[in-house]
Design a protein around this motif. Sequence first.
Motif, mmCIF file in Angstrom:
data_model
loop_
_atom_site.group_PDB
_atom_site.id
_atom_site.type_symbol
_atom_site.label_atom_id
_atom_site.label_comp_id
_atom_site.label_asym_id
_atom_site.label_seq_id
_atom_site.Cartn_x
_atom_site.Cartn_y
_atom_site.Cartn_z
ATOM 1 N N GLY A 35 79.125 97.256 -14.911
ATOM 2 C CA GLY A 35 77.853 97.981 -14.955
ATOM 3 C C GLY A 35 77.514 98.474 -16.343
ATOM 4 N N LEU A 36 78.492 99.039 -17.043
ATOM 5 C CA LEU A 36 78.254 99.501 -18.417
ATOM 6 C C LEU A 36 77.906 98.330 -19.339
ATOM 7 C CD1 LEU A 36 81.132 102.131 -18.740
ATOM 8 C CD2 LEU A 36 78.660 102.599 -18.655
ATOM 9 N N ALA A 37 78.568 97.194 -19.148
ATOM 10 C CA ALA A 37 78.280 96.015 -19.981
ATOM 11 C C ALA A 37 76.870 95.489 -19.715
ATOM 12 C CB ALA A 37 79.313 94.917 -19.729
ATOM 13 N N VAL A 38 76.468 95.455 -18.459
ATOM 14 C CA VAL A 38 75.115 95.002 -18.122
ATOM 15 C C VAL A 38 74.086 95.954 -18.723
ATOM 16 C CG1 VAL A 38 73.497 94.738 -16.184
ATOM 17 C CG2 VAL A 38 75.783 93.697 -16.071
ATOM 18 N N PHE A 61 71.318 94.706 -21.568
ATOM 19 C CA PHE A 61 69.860 94.826 -21.445
ATOM 20 C C PHE A 61 69.280 95.797 -22.478
ATOM 21 C CE2 PHE A 61 70.050 93.124 -16.937
ATOM 22 C CZ PHE A 61 69.341 91.970 -17.233
ATOM 23 N N ALA A 62 70.060 96.778 -22.927
ATOM 24 C CA ALA A 62 69.579 97.735 -23.927
ATOM 25 C C ALA A 62 69.582 97.154 -25.334
ATOM 26 C CB ALA A 62 70.431 99.009 -23.893
ATOM 27 N N THR A 63 70.457 96.179 -25.601
ATOM 28 C CA THR A 63 70.629 95.735 -26.987
ATOM 29 C C THR A 63 70.316 94.263 -27.243
ATOM 30 O OG1 THR A 63 72.983 95.228 -26.653
ATOM 31 C CG2 THR A 63 72.419 97.477 -27.394
ATOM 32 N N LEU A 64 70.188 93.474 -26.196
ATOM 33 C CA LEU A 64 69.952 92.034 -26.365
ATOM 34 C C LEU A 64 68.595 91.651 -25.784
ATOM 35 C CD1 LEU A 64 73.486 90.801 -25.214
ATOM 36 C CD2 LEU A 64 72.673 91.032 -27.571
ATOM 37 N N PRO A 65 67.938 90.662 -26.357
ATOM 38 C CA PRO A 65 66.618 90.262 -25.850
ATOM 39 C C PRO A 65 66.725 89.336 -24.633
ATOM 40 C CG PRO A 65 67.183 88.924 -27.742
ATOM 41 C CD PRO A 65 68.311 89.913 -27.561
ATOM 42 N N ILE A 97 95.389 96.652 -23.825
ATOM 43 C CA ILE A 97 94.256 95.950 -23.229
ATOM 44 C C ILE A 97 94.564 95.712 -21.750
ATOM 45 C CG2 ILE A 97 92.931 93.783 -23.207
ATOM 46 C CD1 ILE A 97 92.242 95.632 -25.544
ATOM 47 N N VAL A 98 93.695 96.233 -20.877
ATOM 48 C CA VAL A 98 93.886 96.078 -19.429
ATOM 49 C C VAL A 98 92.868 95.118 -18.828
ATOM 50 C CG1 VAL A 98 95.004 98.326 -19.171
ATOM 51 C CG2 VAL A 98 92.506 98.131 -18.871
ATOM 52 N N GLY A 99 91.942 94.640 -19.649
ATOM 53 C CA GLY A 99 90.943 93.695 -19.167
ATOM 54 C C GLY A 99 89.926 93.401 -20.249
ATOM 55 N N THR A 100 88.978 92.573 -19.871
ATOM 56 C CA THR A 100 87.863 92.256 -20.763
ATOM 57 C C THR A 100 86.581 92.197 -19.940
ATOM 58 O OG1 THR A 100 88.042 89.847 -20.503
ATOM 59 C CG2 THR A 100 89.328 90.863 -22.295
ATOM 60 N N VAL A 101 85.479 92.431 -20.615
ATOM 61 C CA VAL A 101 84.157 92.230 -20.019
ATOM 62 C C VAL A 101 83.252 91.730 -21.138
ATOM 63 C CG1 VAL A 101 83.377 94.620 -20.336
ATOM 64 C CG2 VAL A 101 82.339 93.208 -18.550
ATOM 65 N N ALA A 102 82.393 90.775 -20.795
ATOM 66 C CA ALA A 102 81.571 90.142 -21.825
ATOM 67 C C ALA A 102 80.224 89.735 -21.261
ATOM 68 C CB ALA A 102 82.288 88.903 -22.358
#
Length: 176
Positions: A98-101, A105-109, A68-73
């Motif tokens: 960017g991928l997390a954002v 937006f693609a999966t959460l309301p 694990i080199v980091g986290t994004v949430a």
Amino acid sequence: MHDPATGITARNLGPADLDDLHAIGSERSVVRQMGGWPWPPRRDFTATRCRPYAGDGFVWGLDRGGRIVGTVAVTRGELGYMLHPQVSGQGLGTRWVGLAVDHAFATLPLTRIDASAWADNAASAAVLRKLGFVHWQTRFEQAIARGFPVASHHYRLTRATHDRLRNADDCRKATA
């Protein structure tokens, strides 16, 4: 999710990630920029973060070569991220935030995603601005690792702005 460009796979965190995550949480330069992580580091605190997130949103461990080199949430409409200093400055923050954002937006309301950065964290603020986040508020907040209130810049990205920026990027790529 795997990104061949960075060699990183985003996955749920688990108990086996404790040593890697605690190594990140033991880096003063990282923890001083986090709102809720303690200093000095506490292994028992880190252990509470080593499990799949079961709330509203997601927490990804960024796995490169089994470490694990980091986290994004994105949790409850708020973005957070951290990287080990050994991988900072390689564009991973911008890429994976960017991928997390995009995923959020693609999966959460969500109609917006909020994020914040301490006033002295220019690198994090730059990542947010690159992705279209706009500063909307500054206030003093308690920095747990620092032990005193610090000016915190708050940023926001709306779904409409995200979609407009993504469409513009897609058009640029199609004509390149």
